[in-house]
Design a protein around this motif. Structure first.
Motif, PDB file in Angstrom:
ATOM      1  N   LEU A 145       0.819  -1.211   0.000  1.00  0.00           N
ATOM      2  CA  LEU A 145       0.000   0.000   0.000  1.00  0.00           C
ATOM      3  C   LEU A 145       0.853   1.261   0.000  1.00  0.00           C
ATOM      4  O   LEU A 145       0.546   2.249  -0.656  1.00  0.00           O
ATOM      5  N   THR A 146       1.952   1.189   0.771  1.00  0.00           N
ATOM      6  CA  THR A 146       2.751   2.380   1.039  1.00  0.00           C
ATOM      7  C   THR A 146       3.678   2.755  -0.107  1.00  0.00           C
ATOM      8  O   THR A 146       4.403   3.726  -0.016  1.00  0.00           O
ATOM      9  N   GLU A 147       3.674   1.973  -1.174  1.00  0.00           N
ATOM     10  CA  GLU A 147       4.595   2.271  -2.269  1.00  0.00           C
ATOM     11  C   GLU A 147       3.876   2.745  -3.525  1.00  0.00           C
ATOM     12  O   GLU A 147       4.502   2.922  -4.567  1.00  0.00           O
ATOM     13  N   GLY A 148       2.550   2.922  -3.440  1.00  0.00           N
ATOM     14  CA  GLY A 148       1.797   3.447  -4.572  1.00  0.00           C
ATOM     15  C   GLY A 148       1.539   2.400  -5.644  1.00  0.00           C
ATOM     16  O   GLY A 148       1.781   1.211  -5.432  1.00  0.00           O
ATOM     17  N   PRO A 149       1.054   2.851  -6.824  1.00  0.00           N
ATOM     18  CA  PRO A 149       0.712   1.933  -7.904  1.00  0.00           C
ATOM     19  C   PRO A 149       1.889   1.023  -8.255  1.00  0.00           C
ATOM     20  O   PRO A 149       3.029   1.472  -8.323  1.00  0.00           O
ATOM     21  N   THR A 150       1.577  -0.246  -8.474  1.00  0.00           N
ATOM     22  CA  THR A 150       2.601  -1.275  -8.567  1.00  0.00           C
ATOM     23  C   THR A 150       2.345  -2.173  -9.770  1.00  0.00           C
ATOM     24  O   THR A 150       1.200  -2.441 -10.100  1.00  0.00           O
ATOM     25  N   ILE A 151       3.408  -2.613 -10.412  1.00  0.00           N
ATOM     26  CA  ILE A 151       3.255  -3.679 -11.405  1.00  0.00           C
ATOM     27  C   ILE A 151       3.534  -4.999 -10.700  1.00  0.00           C
ATOM     28  O   ILE A 151       4.580  -5.176 -10.073  1.00  0.00           O
ATOM     29  N   GLN A 152       2.564  -5.896 -10.791  1.00  0.00           N
ATOM     30  CA  GLN A 152       2.677  -7.169 -10.099  1.00  0.00           C
ATOM     31  C   GLN A 152       2.693  -8.280 -11.143  1.00  0.00           C
ATOM     32  O   GLN A 152       2.048  -8.167 -12.181  1.00  0.00           O
ATOM     33  N   MET A 153       3.427  -9.343 -10.870  1.00  0.00           N
ATOM     34  CA  MET A 153       3.594 -10.373 -11.888  1.00  0.00           C
ATOM     35  C   MET A 153       3.744 -11.734 -11.229  1.00  0.00           C
ATOM     36  O   MET A 153       4.388 -11.849 -10.188  1.00  0.00           O
ATOM     37  N   ASN A 154       3.142 -12.760 -11.810  1.00  0.00           N
ATOM     38  CA  ASN A 154       3.391 -14.110 -11.321  1.00  0.00           C
ATOM     39  C   ASN A 154       4.545 -14.723 -12.089  1.00  0.00           C
ATOM     40  O   ASN A 154       4.767 -14.401 -13.253  1.00  0.00           O
ATOM     41  N   TYR A 155       5.287 -15.586 -11.420  1.00  0.00           N
ATOM     42  CA  TYR A 155       6.365 -16.290 -12.120  1.00  0.00           C
ATOM     43  C   TYR A 155       6.513 -17.678 -11.532  1.00  0.00           C
ATOM     44  O   TYR A 155       6.024 -17.959 -10.435  1.00  0.00           O
ATOM     45  N   LEU A 156       7.189 -18.533 -12.298  1.00  0.00           N
ATOM     46  CA  LEU A 156       7.367 -19.911 -11.890  1.00  0.00           C
ATOM     47  C   LEU A 156       8.739 -20.054 -11.245  1.00  0.00           C
ATOM     48  O   LEU A 156       9.762 -19.898 -11.906  1.00  0.00           O
TER      49      LEU A 156
ATOM     50  N   ASP B  79      21.972 -13.718  -3.986  1.00  0.00           N
ATOM     51  CA  ASP B  79      22.904 -14.567  -3.253  1.00  0.00           C
ATOM     52  C   ASP B  79      23.037 -15.942  -3.902  1.00  0.00           C
ATOM     53  O   ASP B  79      24.109 -16.521  -3.930  1.00  0.00           O
ATOM     54  N   PHE B  80      21.935 -16.442  -4.480  1.00  0.00           N
ATOM     55  CA  PHE B  80      21.888 -17.858  -4.822  1.00  0.00           C
ATOM     56  C   PHE B  80      21.037 -18.087  -6.060  1.00  0.00           C
ATOM     57  O   PHE B  80      20.025 -17.417  -6.253  1.00  0.00           O
ATOM     58  N   MET B  81      21.440 -19.023  -6.911  1.00  0.00           N
ATOM     59  CA  MET B  81      20.613 -19.392  -8.055  1.00  0.00           C
ATOM     60  C   MET B  81      20.564 -20.903  -8.200  1.00  0.00           C
ATOM     61  O   MET B  81      21.583 -21.579  -8.137  1.00  0.00           O
ATOM     62  N   LYS B  82      19.341 -21.419  -8.379  1.00  0.00           N
ATOM     63  CA  LYS B  82      19.210 -22.855  -8.614  1.00  0.00           C
ATOM     64  C   LYS B  82      18.850 -23.050 -10.089  1.00  0.00           C
ATOM     65  O   LYS B  82      19.735 -23.149 -10.928  1.00  0.00           O
ATOM     66  N   ALA B  83      17.564 -22.992 -10.414  1.00  0.00           N
ATOM     67  CA  ALA B  83      17.188 -23.162 -11.818  1.00  0.00           C
ATOM     68  C   ALA B  83      17.213 -21.829 -12.569  1.00  0.00           C
ATOM     69  O   ALA B  83      17.274 -21.793 -13.793  1.00  0.00           O
ATOM     70  N   GLY B  84      17.166 -20.735 -11.819  1.00  0.00           N
ATOM     71  CA  GLY B  84      17.191 -19.422 -12.467  1.00  0.00           C
ATOM     72  C   GLY B  84      15.804 -18.830 -12.683  1.00  0.00           C
ATOM     73  O   GLY B  84      15.655 -17.847 -13.403  1.00  0.00           O
ATOM     74  N   GLY B  85      14.784 -19.432 -12.047  1.00  0.00           N
ATOM     75  CA  GLY B  85      13.411 -18.948 -12.216  1.00  0.00           C
ATOM     76  C   GLY B  85      13.230 -17.523 -11.715  1.00  0.00           C
ATOM     77  O   GLY B  85      12.545 -16.716 -12.349  1.00  0.00           O
ATOM     78  N   THR B  86      13.861 -17.205 -10.592  1.00  0.00           N
ATOM     79  CA  THR B  86      13.737 -15.851 -10.048  1.00  0.00           C
ATOM     80  C   THR B  86      14.394 -14.839 -10.984  1.00  0.00           C
ATOM     81  O   THR B  86      13.817 -13.796 -11.292  1.00  0.00           O
ATOM     82  N   ALA B  87      15.596 -15.170 -11.448  1.00  0.00           N
ATOM     83  CA  ALA B  87      16.301 -14.261 -12.363  1.00  0.00           C
ATOM     84  C   ALA B  87      15.476 -14.050 -13.632  1.00  0.00           C
ATOM     85  O   ALA B  87      15.326 -12.920 -14.107  1.00  0.00           O
ATOM     86  N   LYS B  88      14.905 -15.140 -14.156  1.00  0.00           N
ATOM     87  CA  LYS B  88      14.086 -15.016 -15.362  1.00  0.00           C
ATOM     88  C   LYS B  88      12.856 -14.150 -15.069  1.00  0.00           C
ATOM     89  O   LYS B  88      12.469 -13.303 -15.879  1.00  0.00           O
ATOM     90  N   GLY B  89      12.248 -14.358 -13.897  1.00  0.00           N
ATOM     91  CA  GLY B  89      11.098 -13.549 -13.506  1.00  0.00           C
ATOM     92  C   GLY B  89      11.450 -12.070 -13.471  1.00  0.00           C
ATOM     93  O   GLY B  89      10.705 -11.224 -13.968  1.00  0.00           O
ATOM     94  N   VAL B  90      12.605 -11.751 -12.894  1.00  0.00           N
ATOM     95  CA  VAL B  90      13.022 -10.345 -12.798  1.00  0.00           C
ATOM     96  C   VAL B  90      13.270  -9.765 -14.194  1.00  0.00           C
ATOM     97  O   VAL B  90      12.884  -8.630 -14.482  1.00  0.00           O
ATOM     98  N   ILE B  91      13.881 -10.556 -15.067  1.00  0.00           N
ATOM     99  CA  ILE B  91      14.114 -10.082 -16.446  1.00  0.00           C
ATOM    100  C   ILE B  91      12.777  -9.768 -17.125  1.00  0.00           C
ATOM    101  O   ILE B  91      12.623  -8.731 -17.776  1.00  0.00           O
ATOM    102  N   ASP B  92      11.789 -10.664 -16.920  1.00  0.00           N
ATOM    103  CA  ASP B  92      10.464 -10.440 -17.506  1.00  0.00           C
ATOM    104  C   ASP B  92       9.793  -9.207 -16.899  1.00  0.00           C
ATOM    105  O   ASP B  92       9.188  -8.405 -17.609  1.00  0.00           O
ATOM    106  N   LEU B  93       9.910  -9.073 -15.580  1.00  0.00           N
ATOM    107  CA  LEU B  93       9.315  -7.905 -14.914  1.00  0.00           C
ATOM    108  C   LEU B  93       9.942  -6.613 -15.440  1.00  0.00           C
ATOM    109  O   LEU B  93       9.255  -5.621 -15.686  1.00  0.00           O
ATOM    110  N   MET B  94      11.245  -6.644 -15.638  1.00  0.00           N
ATOM    111  CA  MET B  94      11.945  -5.454 -16.132  1.00  0.00           C
ATOM    112  C   MET B  94      11.445  -5.059 -17.522  1.00  0.00           C
ATOM    113  O   MET B  94      11.379  -3.881 -17.850  1.00  0.00           O
TER     114      MET B  94
END
Lengths: 270, 270
Positions: free
Chosen positions: A167-178, A206-221
């Motif tokens: 709430l405190t950060e204003g309008p937000t882009i939200q995204m689901n990722y695997l 800090d850590f990468m396993k399959a890279g799903g988080t990194a891919k999610g961030v790239i997509d969000l960007m």
């Protein structure tokens, strides 16, 4: 300044300002006004500092020519220092006392210690120091201190992707990722005004396993018209060999944690 | 080192090492071995650096006598620099473009920027530089970059209290607390091995309203036999005047955000 400084004091003063503000460009004009000293003399001073740092493996001083020219301190590691840091990190992590039920590794004492992070960030940042980067991006929570220290070295702000909208950060882009490793659907969110369209960012974690988080961030960007120009993590797992992101850097590699036999296999990444 | 350095180079080198490692104590013996130089000469060098930094308001060099003696750089602000920083921060925050629906204030561009955090942390840390502090504690998420920068200045690790227990961090002490402003029950959690019993910590956060979070952290620390020796936030609300914690420091004070009239009232804290 009231009294004009002698050469030794000038060198100390300039060193202080440059080292305390890595990657920040200072014009000779700036020092000339503060120190009441000719730019030609200051140029020689900066030369002396640069040679000294380089010859003692304490980082480097770079000069930029032209109208926006000036000098800055880059906290680089030599190749040897980088390898030493990887080896030290592996030695520290290959300690069976770190094993947590479930086959995890306790690493907070490293990732939450600015003294250790300074060396890790330095090993990570050396490849990116002269690249055009506007922000350092990470996702909450464990990578935030590392991203902060690393961004300090690049003299850039950080962007923290949240796991839910606030709430405190204003309008937000939200995204689901695997999340690649657990195949579960997670959420990431970022305030619309967090970064400028057309920016270039470095993703750090800090850590990468399959890279799903990194891919999610790239997509969000992409939703922000922002390009991820580098993905850099401290430790990546050996398996799966094929990550969900094509290019990434990691300092060290986790091959295996055997909870039963109490063995950990972590190696420097080639 | 291959070639013996001259006085100007020695000063530059010593300045570099001290400034890059705030609050870290270096013995003269350490420099003596690296620089192949008598301790009496180095003692004079450090004196020159200390006087120079002090006279240019660039922080201070402290000497510790005795067996564990040595010198360290303290990134202090003068009283005037501290007041200037508070005023600059207020000016930056009193900008109606920051107002978010719901009466919140967008502040990520400040709390996620290491360049701004360096000045904020410096204003906050000056009061705590010579106190015995083992860890800097914060709670996720917004205060983490600040805590990281501030802990770097104290040369201490940070502790991040989580809002829920994590599988990956091992056995955890979890606690419910009353968030003072919203009167809702929240959870905080910290791995048992996160800090040593009997430690002293400084709690740091971006914002305080009623002080429920700070009180929660103090209570959680008691479960670890750890004492909170200071509570320091960047901004506290004027109301309620009586907070749930007795003593706290804040740089600035938020009196009011009027969403309809688009006015913000933030002042330097006396």
């Amino acid at each position: 300044m009231n009294n004009k400084l002698n050469k030794a004091e000038r060198l100390s003063y300039i060193t202080k300002i440059l080292v305390e503000n890595p990657s920040k460009v200072f014009t000779l004009q700036y020092f000339s006004e503060i120190l009441d000293c000719a730019k030609s003399t200051l140029s020689e001073d900066v030369d002396v500092i640069g040679k000294l740092l380089k010859s003692t493996n304490q980082g480097e001083i770079y000069s930029l020519a032209g109208a926006s020219g000036g000098v800055y301190y880059a906290p680089t590691f030599t190749k040897e220092q980088m390898e030493d840091e990887k080896i030290e990190l592996c030695k520290n992590l290959n300690d069976k006392k770190r094993i947590i039920t479930g086959g995890y590794l306790y690493m907070n004492d490293i990732f939450y210690d600015p003294r250790k992070l300074k060396k890790i960030a330095r090993a990570m940042v050396t490849s990116f120091l002269h690249q055009e980067i506007d922000y350092v991006v990470t996702i909450e929570t464990k990578g935030i201190p590392l991203a902060t220290v690393l961004a300090g070295m690049l003299n850039k702000p950080i962007i923290i992707v949240r796991k839910s909208a606030r709430l405190t950060e204003g309008p937000t882009i939200q995204m689901n990722y695997l999340a690649g490793s657990s195949r579960t659907i997670k959420t990431m969110a970022l305030p619309i005004r967090a970064l400028e369209r057309g920016s270039k960012v470095l993703f750090v974690d800090d850590f990468m396993k399959a890279g799903g988080t990194a891919k999610g961030v790239i997509d969000l960007m992409k939703e922000f018209d922002v390009k991820v120009v580098g993905v850099s993590v401290v430790m990546a797992t050996k398996e799966p060999v094929k990550k969900l992101v094509e290019n990434y850097y990691s300092l060290i590699e986790l091959e295996d944690i055997d909870e039963e036999r109490k063995t950990i296999k972590i190696y420097p990444k080639k």
